[in-house]
Design an enzyme around this catalytic site. Sequence first.
Site, PDB file in Angstrom:
ATOM      1  N   GLY C 134       0.767  -1.621   0.072  1.00  0.00           N
ATOM      2  CA  GLY C 134      -0.509  -0.416   0.053  1.00  0.00           C
ATOM      3  C   GLY C 134       0.489   1.113  -0.308  1.00  0.00           C
ATOM      4  O   GLY C 134       1.226   1.880   0.740  1.00  0.00           O
ATOM      5  N   ALA C 140      -0.350  10.580  -5.810  1.00  0.00           N
ATOM      6  CA  ALA C 140       1.383   9.906  -4.553  1.00  0.00           C
ATOM      7  C   ALA C 140       0.951   8.386  -5.270  1.00  0.00           C
ATOM      8  O   ALA C 140       1.225   7.602  -5.446  1.00  0.00           O
ATOM      9  CB  ALA C 140       1.356   9.618  -3.331  1.00  0.00           C
ATOM     10  N   ILE C 167      -4.674   0.121  -5.322  1.00  0.00           N
ATOM     11  CA  ILE C 167      -3.639  -1.244  -4.377  1.00  0.00           C
ATOM     12  C   ILE C 167      -4.674  -2.381  -4.712  1.00  0.00           C
ATOM     13  O   ILE C 167      -5.384  -3.196  -3.993  1.00  0.00           O
ATOM     14  CB  ILE C 167      -4.089  -0.929  -2.734  1.00  0.00           C
ATOM     15  N   GLN C 349      -3.460  -8.188 -34.275  1.00  0.00           N
ATOM     16  CA  GLN C 349      -3.344  -7.641 -36.153  1.00  0.00           C
ATOM     17  C   GLN C 349      -3.013  -9.342 -36.736  1.00  0.00           C
ATOM     18  O   GLN C 349      -3.868  -9.338 -37.821  1.00  0.00           O
ATOM     19  CB  GLN C 349      -2.108  -7.113 -36.484  1.00  0.00           C
ATOM     20  N   GLY C 353      -9.501  -9.882 -37.748  1.00  0.00           N
ATOM     21  CA  GLY C 353     -10.699  -9.504 -37.074  1.00  0.00           C
ATOM     22  C   GLY C 353     -11.272 -10.192 -36.298  1.00  0.00           C
ATOM     23  O   GLY C 353     -11.715  -9.568 -35.689  1.00  0.00           O
ATOM     24  N   GLU C 376       3.761  -0.438 -10.785  1.00  0.00           N
ATOM     25  CA  GLU C 376       4.888  -0.464 -10.151  1.00  0.00           C
ATOM     26  C   GLU C 376       6.220   0.306 -10.928  1.00  0.00           C
ATOM     27  O   GLU C 376       7.786   0.185 -11.177  1.00  0.00           O
ATOM     28  CB  GLU C 376       5.483  -1.945 -10.594  1.00  0.00           C
TER      29      GLU C 376
END
Lengths: 325, 261, 395
Positions: C134, C140, C167, C349, C353, C376
């Site tokens: 955490g 931040a 988190i 690709q 489709g 990370e």
Amino acid sequence: MAPRILVVGEVIDGAMSRLSGETATMARLLAGAAGGSALGLVVDPSPDAAAAELAAYLPRVDAVTALATAGETWAPHALAEIERLATDGVTHVLLGVTADARDLAGLIVGRLGWGLLANADKVTWDGSGPVVEASVLGGKAIVRSSFTGETGVITLRPGAVTAEPAGAPGSVDARAAGGSPAMPVTKVLDRVAEAGAEASLEEARVVVVGGRGIGGPEGFGLVDDLAEVLGGVVGATRASVDAGWIAYARQIGQTGKIVKPALYLGLGVSGAMQHRVGMQSADAIVAVNKDPDAPIGEIADLLVVGDLFDIGPALAAELRARRGG
Amino acid sequence: MRILVLTKPVPDPAAGSERLGSDLRLDRAASPTVVNGNDEYALEAALQLVEAHGGEVAIMSMAAPNATDTMRKALAMGALRGVLVTDPALAGADIPTTVRVLAAATAKETFDLLLAGLDTSDGTGGAVAAGIAARLGLPLLSAAAAIEPDPAGGTVRVRRLSARGYDLIEAPMPAVVSCTQALGAPRYPSLKGIMAARSREITVLGLGDLEADLSPADGAWATRVIAADPPPARAAGRVISAPAPEAAREIADFLADRRLI
Amino acid sequence: MAAVSTNPPVHGSIRLTEDQILLRDAVRELAQEQVAPRAADIDRAAEWPEDMRRLLAAQDIFGIAFAERHGGLGADLLTLCLAIEELSRACATTGLILAVQSLGAIPIQVAGSDEQQERWLPGLATGEKLISFGLTEAEAGSDASAVRTRAERDGDEYVINGGKRFISHASVADYVVVFAVTNPEAEKPSRRMSAILVETDRPGFKVTRLEHKMGIRGSPTAELAFDNVRVPVGNRLGDEGRGFSVAMQTFERSRPGIAAQAVGIAQGALDAAAQYATERRQRGKPIAELQMIQAMLADMDAATEAARHLLYTACQEIDAGAPDAARWAAICKLVAGDAAMRVTTDAVQVFGGYGYVDEYPVERMMRDAKITQLYEGTQQIQRLVVARALLAKRS
């Protein structure tokens, strides 16, 4: 020593099994080709009725009353009788492939040291002994094998020959089982019938299989219906069994049963190798699957791409219409 | 409880490359080797039984010398030790010889239960467990879907699969039990099991270490393969994709052509 | 003076040991047989796959990240990354379960006392307990030193107030390692916070929302609120004010785990695309015979292989105690994340489709890959770390 072929008959509900009739026919044909003799053996608490039926196929049948087999597993008792007959000139033992026969074949190998050729689809006599044709390695090869000595055990698959009674019925020699078996017995405490375990997959002419695409136990209602209209038996893939939708007894494949029906109809079966080895020798293979690239397409004579829950009922209706309701 | 499980290394059926060699014997080099499917179910049942009742599981194989690699996987599942019976004279051994050799090897072990898979993917004779029982004079409980030992009473009960459902059978221990898939899926070896298996002991026995008359009576195997052919090729199939009523008609036509309806 | 590792460099000579191969293959088999069939459903349901957590626990796979004395396998960083790679190849969310567990445990391993390690690590090693990391807050993210969550000392407890955002797995975790300001007066922002382990059943701890994400949808990403959450001072990992340093030390060992996830995702996409190319037929031939497809597949393979080998080298350097471990961690995560994004995009690709619809796995893999460029430490942060290390040798 002239070949003497012993057929061990199987009793179901007091009567001779259909497979025993085929096995007895095969024994008679081989004995004829070999210039030898064939005889039958029935070991059961009440063997007389089945022995009489088996005698339609063979010149002589030993009906051994083994009361102990009501409460003990059959194979050790049958072994005791066979050991007796082996000293009486029996050279080959022929058994239809069943769970009991598999055990008995193993006991004979252990006690008498005879060779075993299992799961025969065809047996012929080539002058010196039987030649057995069987499919091995999950159907990758068909091998023909023989015994190097004068004795051996053969287990025969259903459909290897058509049962055909002899010209005249043979005689039945009735006697009581002689003493206790040489090996320890196993007690049978109970015999339980489970719904859905009955009809024999290996002997069925038509097999209708529900695979993962069936989606759940309710889907097997459709499989049952098509089996019914086609006169067939319901089978399953390992996926359906592992999912708990149907009993393991119905499983066709490498760790289940091997079937060679005239018609295999697969619904929602992808055709994983595990399953294919159990059914790829069927005469005709029809598969319904929504995936056009399903591996079952590699061996199917007819791959029907679409929703099995639409096509299945439509097929059942079409077949009933053609049958005349 | 002491449980011995017969585990046979077989060509991996999933690899799809099993085949016979030019000598018409199984070409064991043609495919990667795995533990026979039914033996894995037997081993899993054994591990669960010792987890419930205490004791240990050992495995035994009669195979080529490199079978130790395949046996490590069985050890990684939780068996504590292995015995490998190997001898050049046993290459391509027939069923009676396999039974005699394994009977002699298992006779040297102490066990309450001897478990084996009902049959093997590279054989399907399914005779070995029964043959060993006959030879050792032990009771046979075959086609097990459930195994319930009573260590205090010295007996074992088995649910034996039958054509109609199952039989409940019972015998004193030690006993031989042949095992089916219905016993339940084998566990994956845990990583700790894999690491532990590296140091578990595999005893190697040759024919000279076993006491018994093992050579075939007249020097030859009891059976031999005369010929081997690939299965008849299937004719190429058809693919149809049509609305349900039309598809149903096409299927019915196909079945009628083949006289199946 | 150029920074030199005190151990001989190992790059250029990656050979996996027998043990590493054994463990990698065991995880690979498990991943292909048990995890892969679940991947599409896990993504569709967007729910925590508890069955996958139990599978990893039952197979001792969590144990890879822990020392033997704590009940783990005592395996090295490379072995852990091999496992994350193999799991992620089948399912990025499941690979992340292992990666997040090892991430959360690192602060305890690098900064915890022996007693703290014995208290918490064994439960994590078996997978019986789960842990989250955490650090990030709404304000931040890349600027980790801007953390505002407060942990005020009150007797022998800390009282924690504030919030965290993004988190991973905090909604299912038993513990969260919370980075909170304990020394607001400290001159340097990077000396203000401490790492404190918070048990999630403490009163005042709350999961206030879960994000709906582009990818790794089975992985719950939580917003947390701390309302006067009291924890013993004994839950602090390392000295007061050392939190930032603990976080940086953690990233050195956790970034390779994300690189491993990225390499695994790329490999899974490459496998799917190559298989598809051999089966899909146009104009009577498999598209695999077309040079443009071959070129794409070759570039995908090269990118994946390069990222893989850089990762393996980084693991060995970090485990060998290289002083420039931070640079290795950043560089392998940078390359792998970009490779995963590129390879999965190209995989879609190749499928054409069909690559855009969820009947085939590559659209999920492309959505999953993106996060490896973001969490990370964003790719931009990784670049700053690499540049700093590069230029430091020259100043």
